[in-house]
Design a protein around this motif. Structure first.
Motif, short mmCIF file in Angstrom:
data_model
loop_
_atom_site.label_atom_id
_atom_site.label_comp_id
_atom_site.label_asym_id
_atom_site.label_seq_id
_atom_site.Cartn_x
_atom_site.Cartn_y
_atom_site.Cartn_z
N GLU A 260 -48.91 69.29 -5.95
CA GLU A 260 -49.31 67.89 -6.01
C GLU A 260 -50.77 67.84 -6.41
O GLU A 260 -51.64 68.26 -5.64
N PRO A 261 -51.05 67.37 -7.63
CA PRO A 261 -52.45 67.33 -8.08
C PRO A 261 -53.28 66.35 -7.27
O PRO A 261 -52.76 65.39 -6.71
N GLY B 223 -52.72 62.73 -15.52
CA GLY B 223 -52.30 62.30 -16.85
C GLY B 223 -52.23 63.44 -17.85
O GLY B 223 -51.45 63.41 -18.79
N VAL B 224 -53.04 64.47 -17.62
CA VAL B 224 -53.05 65.62 -18.52
C VAL B 224 -51.71 66.35 -18.49
O VAL B 224 -51.36 67.05 -19.45
N LEU B 225 -50.96 66.18 -17.40
CA LEU B 225 -49.66 66.85 -17.32
C LEU B 225 -48.54 66.01 -17.94
O LEU B 225 -47.42 66.49 -18.07
N SER B 226 -48.85 64.79 -18.31
CA SER B 226 -47.87 64.01 -19.08
C SER B 226 -47.98 64.49 -20.52
O SER B 226 -48.99 65.06 -20.92
N GLU B 227 -46.95 64.29 -21.27
CA GLU B 227 -47.04 64.72 -22.67
C GLU B 227 -47.83 63.73 -23.50
O GLU B 227 -48.52 64.11 -24.44
N ASP B 228 -47.73 62.46 -23.17
CA ASP B 228 -48.31 61.42 -24.02
C ASP B 228 -49.83 61.34 -23.98
O ASP B 228 -50.47 61.22 -25.03
N ALA B 229 -50.42 61.36 -22.81
CA ALA B 229 -51.86 61.13 -22.68
C ALA B 229 -52.68 62.16 -23.46
O ALA B 229 -53.54 61.81 -24.27
N ARG C 101 -47.20 71.85 -15.01
CA ARG C 101 -46.28 70.71 -15.14
C ARG C 101 -44.95 71.01 -14.42
O ARG C 101 -44.43 70.15 -13.71
N GLU C 102 -44.42 72.20 -14.62
CA GLU C 102 -43.16 72.56 -13.96
C GLU C 102 -43.32 72.54 -12.45
O GLU C 102 -42.43 72.05 -11.73
N ALA C 103 -44.42 73.05 -11.95
CA ALA C 103 -44.68 73.05 -10.51
C ALA C 103 -44.76 71.62 -9.99
O ALA C 103 -44.23 71.31 -8.91
#
Length: 127
Positions: A85-86, A91-97, A76-78
């Motif tokens: 760039e994935p 979405g897995v790097l968002s906190e909500d999903a 996530r930090e990267a």
């Protein structure tokens, strides 16, 4: 008026009462059969949903292990820094999903445990 049959003389009012009583019993039996059929369909749907949940359990555990881990934080930090760039959605790097998905699983598990405990508890203990 009496009607003769193989059992002897039968009063017409007795016959009417018996037929009415059996018609009521038939209605009750039909209603119970409909309720049982509905319960069977619900039980089959529940079994199918549980089978799907079992099939998805490996993905749940995989996501649970990744979300919030050191790897997740690093990824996530990267991404936030622009050094990563994935490919496709991230979405897995968002906190909500991920949190929402894991929370839904957890909530369902708690409800299933509660239901199972109630089902397994003797009726006399449920008062």
């Amino acid at each position: 008026m009496d009607i003769e049959d193989t059992t002897g003389q039968v009063d017409i009012n007795d016959r009417r009462h018996r037929v009415q009583e059996m018609e009521t019993a038939l209605g009750a039996a039909q209603e119970q059969a409909r309720a049982l059929r509905a319960a069977q369909e619900q039980a089959r749907a529940l079994q199918a949903a549980l089978a799907q949940a079992r099939a998805g359990l490996a993905s749940y555990h995989q996501l649970e292990g990744y979300y919030g881990s050191e790897h997740w934080h690093d990824d996530r930090e990267a991404m936030d820094r622009g050094t990563f760039e994935p490919v496709g959605a991230a979405g897995v790097l968002s906190e909500d999903a991920a949190y929402d998905a894991l929370s839904l699983w957890y909530g369902c598990a708690v409800e299933m445990v509660d239901l199972a405990a109630q089902l397994l508890k003797p009726t006399s203990d449920q008062r």
